[in-house]
Design a protein around this motif. Sequence first.
Motif, PDB file in Angstrom:
ATOM      1  N   LEU A  94       0.835  -1.198   0.000  1.00  0.00           N
ATOM      2  CA  LEU A  94       0.000   0.000   0.000  1.00  0.00           C
ATOM      3  C   LEU A  94       0.871   1.249   0.000  1.00  0.00           C
ATOM      4  O   LEU A  94       1.982   1.255   0.521  1.00  0.00           O
ATOM      5  CB  LEU A  94      -0.915   0.018   1.230  1.00  0.00           C
ATOM      6  N   GLU A  98      -2.600   5.206   1.384  1.00  0.00           N
ATOM      7  CA  GLU A  98      -3.461   4.039   1.622  1.00  0.00           C
ATOM      8  C   GLU A  98      -3.212   3.438   3.000  1.00  0.00           C
ATOM      9  O   GLU A  98      -4.162   3.042   3.694  1.00  0.00           O
ATOM     10  CB  GLU A  98      -3.224   2.999   0.530  1.00  0.00           C
ATOM     11  N   ASN A  99      -1.951   3.384   3.431  1.00  0.00           N
ATOM     12  CA  ASN A  99      -1.652   2.894   4.772  1.00  0.00           C
ATOM     13  C   ASN A  99      -2.299   3.784   5.831  1.00  0.00           C
ATOM     14  O   ASN A  99      -2.904   3.295   6.786  1.00  0.00           O
ATOM     15  CB  ASN A  99      -0.133   2.842   5.000  1.00  0.00           C
ATOM     16  N   TYR A 102      -6.011   3.272   5.865  1.00  0.00           N
ATOM     17  CA  TYR A 102      -6.331   1.930   6.375  1.00  0.00           C
ATOM     18  C   TYR A 102      -6.215   1.878   7.898  1.00  0.00           C
ATOM     19  O   TYR A 102      -7.143   1.440   8.593  1.00  0.00           O
ATOM     20  CB  TYR A 102      -5.400   0.908   5.733  1.00  0.00           C
ATOM     21  N   ARG A 133       4.626   3.093  -2.718  1.00  0.00           N
ATOM     22  CA  ARG A 133       4.369   1.930  -1.868  1.00  0.00           C
ATOM     23  C   ARG A 133       5.348   1.898  -0.705  1.00  0.00           C
ATOM     24  O   ARG A 133       6.532   2.199  -0.847  1.00  0.00           O
ATOM     25  CB  ARG A 133       4.479   0.647  -2.686  1.00  0.00           C
TER      26      ARG A 133
END
Length: 238
Positions: A94, A98-99, A102, A133
């Motif tokens: 991710l 996104e991390n 999340y 990423r």
Amino acid sequence: MTATAALHLDGVSLAFGGHRALDALSLTLAPGEVYALLGPNGAGKTTTINLILGFLAPDSGAIAVDGVDAVADPLAARARTAYLPETVMLHPALTAIENLRYFTLLAGRRIDAARARALLTDAGLQGEAHGRRAGGFSKGMRQKVGVAIALAKEARLLLLDEPTSGLDASAANDLSTTIRAASARGIAVLMTTHDLFRVHDVAGRLGILRDGRLIDERATASLDPAALERLYLAALAA
């Protein structure tokens, strides 16, 4: 009206198999305060963090995070706490955004990508890394995402366990900037460390643990770097 302490430990003791890991530890952090907990390996620093997080229960004494009893209601106390271990674990597939979204969702909050970018910037992560990423991130970059998670969940207490271990000078300096930014937002910071330079750079107070006891506590401004080193070495030799 007196502000609620971000962290309050009152006479906390814990023994393992007859060995006293903590001995009547009392400690209070005000909102926005940065406190460095020093001591040799085995002094009780990690035990203290685990007690605050509710992973261990004390034999005696009280622990409160932002006024919440961390012994009686560890989940509620943990919701007010952010913890950055020595190695921050992120999902490698991710991106930073996104991390952050999340892990914030796991904490019961939802943020959009624009808010995530703003928080990552506030935590010191450069914009070009927001969409990369996390599998290729350095330790310092991972820490910045971890701090952004703390900001997103509106934590009142940030726990840092040996945060400068393995960081180069530039990344360690970035960490100091990030800690100051968290403090300016009213987040109290408790850091366990052996890095005396970083202690003098960012901490307002320091305490020295030895054999589970808080044997000294000082305002950092009262010590120059050489005096801090002498104090620490003397405590270890006592």
